[in-house]
Design a protein around this motif. Structure first.
Motif, PDB file in Angstrom:
ATOM      1  N   TYR A  25      -4.379 -18.641  86.523  1.00  0.00           N
ATOM      2  CA  TYR A  25      -3.592 -17.921  85.939  1.00  0.00           C
ATOM      3  C   TYR A  25      -2.074 -18.554  85.445  1.00  0.00           C
ATOM      4  CZ  TYR A  25      -6.533 -14.475  88.062  1.00  0.00           C
ATOM      5  OH  TYR A  25      -7.639 -13.884  88.455  1.00  0.00           O
ATOM      6  N   PHE A  29      -1.203 -19.564  81.606  1.00  0.00           N
ATOM      7  CA  PHE A  29       0.564 -19.003  81.423  1.00  0.00           C
ATOM      8  C   PHE A  29       1.386 -19.716  80.479  1.00  0.00           C
ATOM      9  CE2 PHE A  29       4.756 -17.195  82.153  1.00  0.00           C
ATOM     10  CZ  PHE A  29       4.369 -16.192  81.639  1.00  0.00           C
ATOM     11  N   ALA A  32       0.546 -18.855  77.301  1.00  0.00           N
ATOM     12  CA  ALA A  32       1.457 -17.439  77.025  1.00  0.00           C
ATOM     13  C   ALA A  32       2.748 -17.807  76.560  1.00  0.00           C
ATOM     14  CB  ALA A  32       1.243 -16.675  78.222  1.00  0.00           C
ATOM     15  N   LEU A 197      -0.978 -13.100  72.358  1.00  0.00           N
ATOM     16  CA  LEU A 197      -0.690 -12.910  73.729  1.00  0.00           C
ATOM     17  C   LEU A 197      -1.472 -12.106  74.600  1.00  0.00           C
ATOM     18  CD1 LEU A 197       1.816 -13.449  75.869  1.00  0.00           C
ATOM     19  CD2 LEU A 197       3.059 -11.226  74.818  1.00  0.00           C
ATOM     20  N   ILE A 198      -2.017 -11.017  73.954  1.00  0.00           N
ATOM     21  CA  ILE A 198      -3.080 -10.061  74.481  1.00  0.00           C
ATOM     22  C   ILE A 198      -4.303 -10.758  74.969  1.00  0.00           C
ATOM     23  CG2 ILE A 198      -4.625  -8.240  74.080  1.00  0.00           C
ATOM     24  CD1 ILE A 198      -2.371  -6.868  72.152  1.00  0.00           C
ATOM     25  N   THR A 200      -4.326 -14.037  75.642  1.00  0.00           N
ATOM     26  CA  THR A 200      -4.070 -15.043  77.076  1.00  0.00           C
ATOM     27  C   THR A 200      -4.124 -14.167  78.094  1.00  0.00           C
ATOM     28  OG1 THR A 200      -2.649 -16.376  75.611  1.00  0.00           O
ATOM     29  CG2 THR A 200      -2.399 -16.440  78.105  1.00  0.00           C
ATOM     30  N   VAL A 201      -3.883 -13.058  78.258  1.00  0.00           N
ATOM     31  CA  VAL A 201      -3.839 -12.057  79.480  1.00  0.00           C
ATOM     32  C   VAL A 201      -5.460 -11.640  79.644  1.00  0.00           C
ATOM     33  CG1 VAL A 201      -3.228  -9.638  80.443  1.00  0.00           C
ATOM     34  CG2 VAL A 201      -1.614 -11.018  79.184  1.00  0.00           C
ATOM     35  N   TRP A 204      -7.481 -14.059  81.766  1.00  0.00           N
ATOM     36  CA  TRP A 204      -7.534 -13.841  82.985  1.00  0.00           C
ATOM     37  C   TRP A 204      -8.697 -13.217  83.733  1.00  0.00           C
ATOM     38  CZ3 TRP A 204      -1.474 -12.539  83.240  1.00  0.00           C
ATOM     39  CH2 TRP A 204      -0.828 -13.735  82.713  1.00  0.00           C
TER      40      TRP A 204
END
Length: 402
Positions: A25, A29, A32, A197-198, A200-201, A204
């Motif tokens: 994570y 990030f 991100a 960005l979505i 990258t999340v 996870w």
């Protein structure tokens, strides 16, 4: 030099200040943060698009002065990497840094025993690498098992750069050359980075079920397919084809930022040895940067109608690299998910093949083998202390160990 520090130290620091389960994570990030910066930039440029005169470029430059001060304060307050402190022999400072990174809870009201256990395991990992002959120079990155680790880290970052990501950097210009008007091109670019960005999340959640290799390899394969589609649409000259190209690039960005983009930062932080991590990451990132010099020179020629005029047909060019990198990943990229740095040292030193990393069982901190290469009882004492602390912490609650 500051720019080089931002690119390399952020990755190695992220991997060194978090526990194994959180490494994915924090390292991803970093990707991100890149996307957030690009998104802010695109929004600013969209806002000043119709401003005439010098303010059209002065405002974007001036707004960048907002960020350094709060970031600098945050960095100043951040704890030093305990791994770095241990390598420098500053064990008490390392323990203090570890305790700053821990928090008490109902299962662990006192963090002192856990800090001691973590400190001992870090000391053992560093000592083990010293005993097997791990060096401390850049030249040592190109010797023995470190050569393989440097190659894998370098190829991961190189593949990130040569499989179509430059199209995202030139996205606004690319969209205009594909037939969209300037305002709509900026809008597409903003949507692109939001999707990034979505994505990258989303990586996870992927990482919960899939390994590092699984995500990286699947991403390269999907990127290759999308780039072939973009190239095929570039052979048409209709308005619909232009919108199709823009849509495919949005999908490409989402896939890239869910797979290859973020997972690279995790892989390159896990692959190097503790002793050589920063140096290996610096070499790998510089290979990325050198390739970037070439790519950011030739990409405008590819897109510009007064030069090579490839436009969207550049998708075919990058698809070829994506296929080649997929083949490399299958044969050379090991699975690092769930492995401690000590376990990865064992696997690389034993020469385990990439596809067997996931299934191979390893024994870390073999005190007998380590003592054969060392003088005195220093290592044995560390091993015994670590075992005692582990038993003291976990014997009442086995689930906590998991």
């Amino acid at each position: 030099m500051p720019w080089g520090a931002f690119q390399t130290l952020s990755v190695s620091y992220a991997s060194e200040v978090c526990p194994l389960t959180l490494r994915i994570y924090l390292t991803t990030f970093v990707n991100a943060c890149w996307v957030i910066g690009q998104l802010i930039s695109s929004c600013v440029l969209k806002g000043v698009l119709n401003i005439e005169g010098v303010n059209g470029y002065k405002i974007p430059f001036a707004l960048q002065w907002v960020f350094p001060l709060p970031i600098a304060i945050g960095i100043y307050l951040a704890p030093e990497s305990p791994w770095w402190l241990i390598k420098k022999g500053r064990d008490e400072e390392a323990k203090h840094s570890i305790k700053r990174l821990l928090s008490a809870n109902e299962h662990m009201p006192d963090t002192e025993p856990l800090a001691n256990a973590m400190l001992n395991k870090m000391q053992l990992t560093v000592k083990e690498e010293e005993l097997v002959g791990a060096g401390t120079t850049y030249w040592d990155c190109l010797k023995g098992a470190n050569l393989r680790r440097t190659r894998v880290a370098s190829m991961c970052w190189l593949a990130q750069n040569i499989t179509g990501s430059t199209l995202m950097g030139y996205s606004t210009y690319f969209y205009t050359q594909a037939g969209l008007d300037t305002g709509m091109s900026f809008t597409f670019t903003i949507i692109q980075y939001i999707l990034g960005l979505i994505g990258t999340v989303g990586s996870w959640f992927l990482s919960i079920r899939g390994g590092r290799f699984d995500i990286y390899f699947a991403g390269l394969c999907i990127q290759a397919i999308l780039l072939i589609v973009v190239g095929g649409l570039g052979c048409a000259s209709s308005k619909g084809a232009s919108w199709g190209i823009g849509s495919m690039l949005l999908v490409f960005t989402f896939v890239y930022d869910m797979t290859v983009g973020p997972i690279t930062y995790c892989i390159v932080s896990e692959i190097p040895s503790v002793q050589m991590r920063t140096k290996t990451i610096i070499i790998a990132r510089n290979i990325y940067n050198v390739s970037g010099i070439v790519l950011y020179i030739i990409t405008p020629y590819m897109l510009n109608p007064t030069a090579w005029n490839w436009k969207a047909k550049t998708g075919f060019f990058w698809a070829g690299f994506a296929v080649a990198c997929s083949i490399w990943a299958w044969f050379d990229l090991p699975e690092t998910k769930g492995r401690t740095f000590a376990e990865l040292d064992k696997l690389f030193n034993a020469g385990v093949s990439a596809r067997k990393f996931k299934s191979t069982e390893v024994e870390t901190f073999n005190s007998k083998a380590m003592l054969e290469r060392a003088q005195g009882d220093e290592i044995k004492n560390m091993v015994e202390t670590t075992k005692q602390i582990d038993n003291g912490i976990f014997e009442k609650d086995p689930q906590q160990k998991v």
